[in-house]
Design a protein around this motif. Structure first.
Motif, mmCIF file in Angstrom:
data_model
loop_
_atom_site.group_PDB
_atom_site.id
_atom_site.type_symbol
_atom_site.label_atom_id
_atom_site.label_comp_id
_atom_site.label_asym_id
_atom_site.label_seq_id
_atom_site.Cartn_x
_atom_site.Cartn_y
_atom_site.Cartn_z
ATOM 1 N N ASP A 125 0.762 -1.203 -0.117
ATOM 2 C CA ASP A 125 0.031 0.023 -0.052
ATOM 3 C C ASP A 125 0.798 1.176 0.105
ATOM 4 N N GLY A 126 2.103 1.110 0.088
ATOM 5 C CA GLY A 126 3.101 2.325 -0.117
ATOM 6 C C GLY A 126 3.495 2.712 1.303
ATOM 7 N N GLU A 127 3.303 2.048 2.390
ATOM 8 C CA GLU A 127 3.785 2.246 3.664
ATOM 9 C C GLU A 127 5.477 1.824 3.711
ATOM 10 N N ASP A 128 6.123 2.293 4.808
ATOM 11 C CA ASP A 128 7.543 2.115 4.879
ATOM 12 C C ASP A 128 7.717 1.658 6.618
ATOM 13 N N PRO A 129 7.271 0.611 6.780
ATOM 14 C CA PRO A 129 7.366 -0.015 8.243
ATOM 15 C C PRO A 129 8.564 0.337 9.025
ATOM 16 N N ALA A 130 9.689 -0.006 8.175
ATOM 17 C CA ALA A 130 10.971 0.346 9.066
ATOM 18 C C ALA A 130 11.337 2.010 9.211
ATOM 19 N N ALA A 131 10.704 2.750 8.421
ATOM 20 C CA ALA A 131 10.712 4.228 8.766
ATOM 21 C C ALA A 131 9.785 4.740 9.609
ATOM 22 N N GLU A 132 8.750 3.979 9.799
ATOM 23 C CA GLU A 132 7.695 4.206 10.889
ATOM 24 C C GLU A 132 8.133 3.926 12.273
ATOM 25 N N ARG A 133 8.776 2.810 12.166
ATOM 26 C CA ARG A 133 9.210 2.504 13.552
ATOM 27 C C ARG A 133 10.531 3.287 14.127
ATOM 28 N N ALA A 134 11.265 3.627 13.162
ATOM 29 C CA ALA A 134 12.201 4.628 13.425
ATOM 30 C C ALA A 134 11.745 5.873 13.892
ATOM 31 N N GLU A 135 10.783 6.446 13.211
ATOM 32 C CA GLU A 135 10.084 7.729 13.828
ATOM 33 C C GLU A 135 9.437 7.549 14.943
ATOM 34 N N GLU A 136 8.595 6.561 15.480
ATOM 35 C CA GLU A 136 8.215 6.383 16.633
ATOM 36 C C GLU A 136 8.994 6.443 17.710
ATOM 37 N N LYS A 137 10.353 5.801 17.358
ATOM 38 C CA LYS A 137 11.471 5.506 18.378
ATOM 39 C C LYS A 137 11.884 6.995 18.816
ATOM 40 N N ARG A 138 12.143 7.805 17.415
ATOM 41 C CA ARG A 138 12.586 9.247 17.739
ATOM 42 C C ARG A 138 11.670 10.109 18.363
ATOM 43 N N ARG A 139 10.383 9.748 18.230
ATOM 44 C CA ARG A 139 9.326 10.730 18.961
ATOM 45 C C ARG A 139 9.456 10.424 20.285
ATOM 46 N N ALA A 140 9.636 9.025 20.568
ATOM 47 C CA ALA A 140 9.553 8.601 22.305
ATOM 48 C C ALA A 140 10.718 9.268 23.038
ATOM 49 N N HIS A 141 11.636 9.696 22.182
ATOM 50 C CA HIS A 141 13.016 10.263 22.899
ATOM 51 C C HIS A 141 13.222 11.828 22.609
ATOM 52 N N SER A 142 12.126 12.330 21.896
ATOM 53 C CA SER A 142 12.004 13.666 21.528
ATOM 54 C C SER A 142 10.857 14.428 22.158
ATOM 55 N N THR A 143 10.539 14.003 23.340
ATOM 56 C CA THR A 143 9.472 14.880 23.832
ATOM 57 C C THR A 143 10.125 15.810 24.644
ATOM 58 N N VAL A 144 9.331 17.075 24.844
ATOM 59 C CA VAL A 144 10.003 18.058 25.587
ATOM 60 C C VAL A 144 10.465 17.549 26.934
ATOM 61 N N ALA A 145 9.670 16.917 27.718
ATOM 62 C CA ALA A 145 10.048 16.367 29.107
ATOM 63 C C ALA A 145 11.251 15.632 29.121
#
Length: 540
Positions: free
Chosen positions: A212-232
């Motif tokens: 369907d055009g998704e990129d699961p590896a890129a999505e997982r990397a972005e989730e990991k980045r967001r988890a360590h990129s919150t302001v707190a």
């Protein structure tokens, strides 16, 4: 020499390796190849002949320069070699030209279940993965990583690294083309997923997303980045950096940042817009007559720059280019009027109120005698006090601008410290909090508890003394008093440990001890005399 597997004697088997020798032939294709092409033209007993084009050789990092044979026409250049694989259990191959120069040597990359001489799984065709196969799979001793690919789902396989096993899926994102690198995504381990059936089901769902055009590896990397990129999360990391650098006021800085950035703490830092921070600053400026927003801006800018250049979670500082507008005439007048030096009658009222029976009151008298900042007085410890030499040495790591500061003691300050020593007990702090034994805090409650939550509490110092002032006003009073007493400007500034000019600080190493002792003594005598002439003005 080994078993000959090609009638032209270009490929032989030696020590479980394929040795391929090739020459330049006019009939071999020389144009770019589209991947790997298999041919059974030379196959007589199930052997497979494979032609490797120039594109494949380029991916191996080989240089296809003209071959050093007679002539320089295109027919005498190196062409795509034709290789015959006789034995699918072979692990590696070596390719050389007719002059014996080695062109390529490497391990075969396809995997299969089978028995090698060592008894491990070795490279082969795809097979259907089963729980039994997974449980007995083991990597050869000479392999750091070993793969078994599933024949049911494309790109799905088992990766074995030492004693570790995990299911993975490899793929190319839709539209990336064959030149794009394959991406690898870990699905899970046999223990966490419960078996091959569940891992295959997850792999099929990933294949559907990829189609369907998704990129699961890129999505997982972005989730990991967001988890360590919150302001707190970033504020916690920023605090550790300040602590590692020995930043003196890090607790005050971090307290301000966490309070003011509370609406953004759970958000990804990349999603915080510049206009949101500008709104926050303007709102604080309005509520505090221009001071609150300036504090937030001055503390946020270094933090956001750290997010860009050190944490690398932002491409640009959201506050970059944001500048406070030029002050109006009224704002300049208001700023000039903020803070003040106490009048003589007010000094007497503060002195008389700051009796020695309460810790905070003793601290107020200490600040009036020395001109120190409130944090320097609150965190003063006994190791910094040298009664024999009548001096207090504040280390560079302790003061605001990381400049060591010496305070010279007169009789009144010695008397005050003797009272503190008698009442501090076992605490290391000179002005220890009666409740915690640590540094005093809660300045607004101690000075002027006038908010709704604080009504009904013990009256603050300003209420008892009848003088409306801040603790920093005592520092202004000290500096103003030294000027009125005729102390030279340079000595008065050194008494506050204000910075010298760059050139002066670089070459003048005189600590001016005698002049500073005289300045502190004059100020102390002035305070004592002032308390005896309540209505008079000793400066006149």
């Amino acid at each position: 020499m080994g078993e000959i597997i090609d009638s032209d004697e270009r490929a032989v088997v030696e020590n479980n390796r394929i040795i391929v020798k090739f020459e330049c032939f006019d009939g071999m294709r020389s144009g770019p190849a589209k991947g790997l092409k298999k041919s059974r033209a030379l196959s007589k007993s199930g052997d497979v002949g494979i032609s490797f084009g120039r594109q494949w050789w380029a991916r191996q990092g080989l240089n296809l320069r003209p071959h050093p044979c007679e002539g320089r026409n295109s027919a005498n250049h190196r062409k795509s070699p034709r290789i015959i694989f006789k034995n699918k259990y072979l692990k590696s191959l070596t390719i050389s030209d007719q002059f014996g120069s080695s062109c390529f040597e490497g391990k075969r990359k396809r995997c299969f279940p089978g028995a090698s001489p060592e008894g491990h799984m070795t490279a082969s065709e795809k097979v259907k993965l089963t729980d039994a196969l997974v449980s007995r799979a083991a990597a050869p001793a000479d392999r750091a990583e070993f793969m078994i690919w599933d024949s049911e789902v494309a790109g799905f396989g088992l990766r074995v690294r030492g004693d570790s096993k995990s299911f993975i899926i490899v793929y190319r994102p839709v539209g990336a083309g064959r030149s794009a690198n394959m991406k690898r995504l870990k699905i899970g381990t046999p223990g966490t997923l419960g078996g091959v059936k569940e891992a295959r089901r997850i792999a099929l769902s990933y294949r559907g997303k990829i189609a369907d055009g998704e990129d699961p590896a890129a999505e997982r990397a972005e989730e990991k980045r967001r988890a360590h990129s919150t302001v707190a999360e970033l504020l916690d990391r920023y605090e550790k950096r300040l602590e590692r650098r020995g930043y003196v006021n890090r607790k005050d800085v971090m307290s301000l940042l966490r309070r003011r950035l509370r609406p953004f703490l759970a958000r990804d830092i990349a999603g915080v817009k510049g206009w949101e921070l500008a709104e926050l600053i303007e709102r604080l400026d309005t509520a505090s007559k221009g001071r609150g927003g300036s504090d937030v801006r001055s503390r946020c800018n270094p933090f956001l720059n750290w997010c860009v250049f050190d944490a690398r979670v932002l491409d640009v500082n959201p506050l970059a280019g944001y500048r406070r507008g030029r002050d109006t005439r009224q704002e300049r007048v208001s700023r000039a009027e903020s803070g003040r030096a106490l009048a003589d009658a007010e000094i007497v009222a503060v002195w008389n109120t700051s009796a020695l029976d309460r810790t905070f009151y003793r601290l107020v008298r200490f600040l009036l005698l020395t001109g120190c900042r409130r944090s320097e007085g609150a965190k003063l410890i006994w190791d910094m006090v040298d009664v024999g030499r009548r001096r207090i040495d504040l280390p560079a790591t302790f003061t605001k601008q990381a400049r060591g500061h010496t305070i010279y003691m007169g009789d009144e300050l010695l008397k005050l410290l003797d009272e503190c020593k008698a009442r501090s007990g076992t605490s290391d702090f000179v002005f220890a909090s009666p409740r915690t034994g640590g540094p005093i805090s809660g300045w607004s409650k101690l000075m002027k508890p006038n908010s709704g939550k604080q009504r009904g509490r013990r009256p603050g110092f300003t209420d008892v003394s009848g003088v409306d002032f801040t603790l920093h006003d005592l520092r202004r009073t000290f500096r103003t008093g030294l000027s009125k007493l005729g102390i030279e400007t340079d000595i008065a500034e050194l008494a506050l440990r204000h910075a010298r000019s760059d050139l002066e600080a670089r070459y003048n190493r005189d600590d001016c001890e005698a002049a500073l002792r005289e300045a502190f003594d004059k100020w102390e005598q002035h305070l004592v005399g002032l308390t005896r002439t309540v209505g008079g003005d000793v400066f006149s």
